[in-house]
Design a protein around this motif. Structure first.
Motif, short mmCIF file in Angstrom:
data_model
loop_
_atom_site.label_atom_id
_atom_site.label_comp_id
_atom_site.label_asym_id
_atom_site.label_seq_id
_atom_site.Cartn_x
_atom_site.Cartn_y
_atom_site.Cartn_z
N TRP A 50 18.89 -54.85 40.72
CA TRP A 50 17.90 -54.70 39.60
C TRP A 50 18.04 -55.72 38.38
O TRP A 50 19.01 -56.49 38.81
N ASP A 51 17.15 -55.77 37.75
CA ASP A 51 17.05 -57.01 36.77
C ASP A 51 18.02 -56.62 35.71
O ASP A 51 17.60 -56.26 34.52
N LEU A 52 19.15 -56.68 35.75
CA LEU A 52 20.42 -56.33 34.74
C LEU A 52 19.98 -57.42 33.69
O LEU A 52 20.21 -56.78 32.42
N SER A 53 19.84 -58.42 34.10
CA SER A 53 19.85 -59.52 32.85
C SER A 53 18.41 -59.25 31.71
O SER A 53 18.77 -59.42 30.74
N GLY A 54 17.63 -58.92 32.49
CA GLY A 54 16.32 -58.40 31.65
C GLY A 54 16.72 -57.36 30.83
O GLY A 54 16.04 -57.26 29.66
N PHE A 55 17.52 -56.34 31.31
CA PHE A 55 17.76 -55.12 30.62
C PHE A 55 18.64 -55.66 29.35
O PHE A 55 18.43 -55.03 28.30
N VAL A 56 19.74 -56.29 29.73
CA VAL A 56 20.37 -56.89 28.56
C VAL A 56 19.47 -57.45 27.48
O VAL A 56 19.98 -57.38 26.30
N ASP A 57 18.77 -58.65 27.92
CA ASP A 57 17.63 -59.27 26.98
C ASP A 57 17.11 -58.29 26.04
O ASP A 57 16.84 -58.43 24.75
N LEU A 58 16.67 -56.97 26.65
CA LEU A 58 15.87 -56.19 25.81
C LEU A 58 16.81 -55.41 24.54
O LEU A 58 16.58 -55.59 23.58
N ILE A 59 18.13 -55.24 25.03
CA ILE A 59 19.20 -54.58 24.22
C ILE A 59 19.44 -55.74 23.29
O ILE A 59 19.48 -55.47 21.76
N LEU A 60 19.41 -56.75 23.59
CA LEU A 60 20.03 -57.87 22.47
C LEU A 60 18.70 -58.21 21.58
O LEU A 60 18.88 -58.80 20.47
N GLY A 61 17.69 -58.13 22.13
CA GLY A 61 16.46 -58.42 21.59
C GLY A 61 15.95 -57.41 20.25
O GLY A 61 15.19 -57.63 19.22
N GLN A 62 16.62 -56.18 20.44
CA GLN A 62 16.26 -55.06 19.51
C GLN A 62 17.45 -54.84 18.53
O GLN A 62 18.45 -53.86 18.84
N THR A 63 17.32 -55.82 17.46
CA THR A 63 18.48 -55.89 16.56
C THR A 63 18.30 -54.54 15.36
O THR A 63 19.26 -54.22 14.78
N THR A 64 17.05 -54.06 15.34
CA THR A 64 16.96 -52.99 14.38
C THR A 64 17.86 -51.75 14.70
O THR A 64 18.16 -51.08 13.77
N VAL A 65 17.85 -51.36 15.90
CA VAL A 65 18.55 -50.33 16.41
C VAL A 65 19.48 -50.75 17.57
O VAL A 65 19.10 -51.10 18.77
N GLY A 66 20.84 -50.86 17.47
CA GLY A 66 21.74 -51.17 18.37
C GLY A 66 23.02 -51.87 17.77
O GLY A 66 23.16 -52.40 16.71
N THR A 67 24.23 -51.55 18.37
CA THR A 67 25.50 -52.04 17.81
C THR A 67 26.28 -52.65 19.12
O THR A 67 26.57 -51.98 19.94
N VAL A 68 27.18 -53.49 18.69
CA VAL A 68 28.05 -53.98 19.61
C VAL A 68 29.46 -54.07 18.91
O VAL A 68 29.53 -54.10 17.56
N VAL A 69 30.41 -53.62 19.45
CA VAL A 69 31.80 -53.51 18.73
C VAL A 69 32.71 -54.66 19.28
O VAL A 69 32.96 -54.86 20.38
N LYS A 70 33.29 -55.48 18.50
CA LYS A 70 34.31 -56.54 18.72
C LYS A 70 35.52 -56.37 17.98
O LYS A 70 35.54 -55.53 16.88
N ILE A 71 36.58 -57.17 18.25
CA ILE A 71 37.64 -57.34 17.37
C ILE A 71 37.32 -58.51 16.44
O ILE A 71 37.01 -59.61 16.79
N GLU A 72 37.37 -58.30 15.14
CA GLU A 72 36.78 -59.13 14.15
C GLU A 72 38.04 -60.57 14.09
O GLU A 72 39.27 -60.02 14.17
#
Length: 331
Positions: A114-136
């Motif tokens: 399926w269009d996983l790349s497009g799904f990821v783009d939606l998540i990255l494009g919505q910065t109002t609601v959404g979080t990623v966790v990294k090692i600072e």
């Protein structure tokens, strides 16, 4: 607007806490004891106003130390460090996170194409609601978790959402639940949020409460702070739809035969700690088969990885947050 700044210092050798209810005891037995403190300050910047810095130190136990491979022993001269510290930080998603998020979600629908790349783009494009966790400060910019909530009606014309809906209707069993699923995907789509959450296997469980607090706080803030009424309304969710995975006891296994007429939920192991609570609070749920390689973990040899879809009413969010914090504190 400043970056999200919740941080936690945690031993990289801590064991995952990923299975429950009864298997959670196995994971928790191998987990280190923990202690932490929170200091929340209001910086006056909208959705970041309640971000806090949390420091956490967790030491590995004897079992965790002995689980290290012989290759690791050779690399460090036969000595095993008891503690490795790292600062985890929460950030808004951004385009450079594409590959990291895609890796985390690569098995979101099993082996379905399926269009996983497009799904990821939606998540990255919505910065109002959404979080990623990294090692600072990490140079590789690797991701440890991603969480978001996507309005199914707002993104209904995107190929990835169309394919996702078709897939869920295809794998849903022909029982009363399929009517409920169709309603969320169609008539109730305007008030339905697809809650996307995925972590690495050894994601520190102590990060889960602040991670979900951030998500649900952002949803609440978005209903007031978004620039248009249409966008504000797109976050006024009545229901959340979750797609996840569980381990189900194989029929005919020794454990299944011994258990007899017991509660079927006892045969379920949750791949994500928080899913146990979502499952308990769900209005309805269903399982579906996944075409995946056999489980290689010896402790899970009698289990089959299975898809799980859950619907949770938005009014249950407060209870979820409270129970998640209690679960982590008690562990």
């Amino acid at each position: 607007m400043p970056d999200k700044a919740k941080r936690r210092r945690l031993s990289s050798s801590s064991r995952p806490q990923t299975f429950s209810p009864f298997a959670r005891s196995l994971a928790l037995a191998a987990s280190a004891s923990s202690s932490g403190k929170q200091d929340a300050t209001d910086d006056g910047f909208g959705k970041n106003a309640r971000k806090e810095k949390i420091e956490q130190t967790e030491s590995s136990d004897e079992e965790s130390a002995h689980s290290q491979s012989s290759d690791d022993d050779d690399d460090d001269g036969g000595e095993i460090e008891g503690e490795v510290q790292a600062d985890f930080a929460f950030f808004d998603p951004k385009p450079s996170d594409f590959h990291g998020v895609k890796i985390l979600l690569q098995n979101y629908l099993g082996d379905e194409e399926w269009d996983l790349s497009g799904f990821v783009d939606l998540i990255l494009g919505q910065t109002t609601v959404g979080t990623v966790v990294k090692i600072e400060g990490a140079e590789d910019d690797g991701l440890f978790s991603v969480v978001s909530a996507l309005n199914l009606d707002r993104y209904k014309d995107h190929k990835c959402i169309i394919e996702l809906k078709e897939y869920l209707l295809k794998v849903c069993p022909e029982n009363p639940v399929i009517g409920d699923l169709r309603a969320l995907l169609k008539e109730q789509a305007q008030r339905t949020g697809l809650l996307v959450s995925q972590h690495v296997m050894n994601f520190p469980p102590q990060l889960l409460p602040p991670l979900y607090d951030a998500l649900f706080d952002e949803v609440s803030w978005a209903t007031e702070d978004e620039p248009t009424e249409e966008l504000k309304n797109s976050f006024k969710f009545s229901n959340y739809l979750l797609v996840s995975k569980i381990y189900k006891l194989k029929s005919g296994s020794r454990k299944s035969k011994q258990s007899g007429n017991h509660d079927k939920d006892a045969d379920i192991l949750f791949s994500k700690l928080e899913d146990e609570i979502f499952y308990k609070l769900s209005s309805w749920s269903f399982n579906f088969p996944l075409h995946t390689p056999p489980v290689t973990n010896h402790e899970l040899k009698n289990y089959q990885l299975t898809g799980l879809v859950m619907a949770v009413k938005a009014e249950k969010v407060t209870q979820f947050r409270e129970e998640l914090k209690s679960m982590i504190n008690e562990s």
